[in-house]
Design a protein around this motif. Structure first.
Motif, short mmCIF file in Angstrom:
data_model
loop_
_atom_site.label_atom_id
_atom_site.label_comp_id
_atom_site.label_asym_id
_atom_site.label_seq_id
_atom_site.Cartn_x
_atom_site.Cartn_y
_atom_site.Cartn_z
N UNK A 61 86.53 5.77 77.32
CA UNK A 61 85.12 6.03 77.56
C UNK A 61 84.42 6.32 76.24
N UNK A 62 85.05 7.07 75.36
CA UNK A 62 84.47 7.36 74.04
C UNK A 62 84.29 6.10 73.21
N UNK A 63 85.28 5.24 73.20
CA UNK A 63 85.20 3.99 72.45
C UNK A 63 84.09 3.11 73.03
N UNK A 64 84.01 3.04 74.34
CA UNK A 64 82.99 2.23 74.99
C UNK A 64 81.59 2.76 74.66
N UNK A 107 77.70 -6.05 79.40
CA UNK A 107 77.79 -5.92 80.86
C UNK A 107 79.16 -5.36 81.26
N UNK A 108 80.20 -5.92 80.68
CA UNK A 108 81.55 -5.46 81.02
C UNK A 108 81.79 -4.02 80.56
N UNK A 109 81.32 -3.69 79.38
CA UNK A 109 81.52 -2.33 78.87
C UNK A 109 80.73 -1.32 79.69
N UNK A 110 79.55 -1.69 80.13
CA UNK A 110 78.79 -0.79 80.99
C UNK A 110 79.49 -0.56 82.32
N UNK A 111 80.23 -1.56 82.76
CA UNK A 111 81.00 -1.41 84.01
C UNK A 111 82.05 -0.32 83.85
N UNK A 121 81.76 2.37 82.02
CA UNK A 121 81.01 3.63 82.14
C UNK A 121 80.67 3.91 83.60
N UNK A 122 80.26 2.88 84.34
CA UNK A 122 79.94 3.06 85.77
C UNK A 122 81.14 3.55 86.57
N UNK A 142 90.65 -3.69 82.56
CA UNK A 142 90.24 -5.10 82.58
C UNK A 142 88.83 -5.28 82.06
N UNK A 143 87.91 -4.44 82.53
CA UNK A 143 86.52 -4.53 82.07
C UNK A 143 86.42 -4.20 80.57
N UNK A 144 87.20 -3.23 80.14
CA UNK A 144 87.19 -2.86 78.72
C UNK A 144 87.57 -4.07 77.85
#
Length: 125
Positions: free
Chosen positions: A115-118, A99-103, A105-106, A79-81
């Motif tokens: 994770x790689x794409x983000x 902000x959403x993409x960092x979520x 990673x978190x 969802x965050x992605x």
């Protein structure tokens, strides 16, 4: 099956999935929407409905569904992605997208591809 019972959840899900596989996003979205009126907290259905809306270029409506998804399950990194990518590429809001993409990673999911794409997306910002 739906003629006998318009609220047959099994039939609604089956048709939603079938039309998604066929790329018939409008029909898929209508069946997911009908299903969600009956089962409003079903994460998988919310996700599929949001994807169908995204493919119909209904970006704000798709975002609303992905936001609903992460409200129900704050650990749903998919969802965050999608929230991040939609904000960056379709809503011209890189700040919110970041902000959403960092979520994602978190949350540090085991899904190394996402994770790689983000990480690549965040590096471009």
């Amino acid at each position: 099956m739906l003629q006998g019972n318009s609220e047959n959840t099994e039939a609604l899900v089956g048709l939603g999935e079938l039309f998604m596989q066929a790329g018939s996003w409008d029909k898929a979205s209508s069946f997911w929407q009908r299903y969600l009126k009956l089962e409003s907290q079903d994460e998988k259905a919310i996700y599929h409905y949001a994807i169908a809306l995204l493919n119909l270029d209904k970006f704000h409506e798709s975002v609303a569904q992905f936001e609903r998804l992460v409200a129900i399950n704050p650990k749903n990194y998919h969802g965050y992605y999608y929230l991040g990518m939609i904000h960056v590429y379709y809503l011209d809001d890189s700040s919110k997208g970041k902000e959403y993409l960092q979520k994602v990673i978190e949350l540090n999911p085991d899904d190394k591809e996402i994770v790689g794409v983000v990480r690549e997306e965040l590096a471009k910002m």
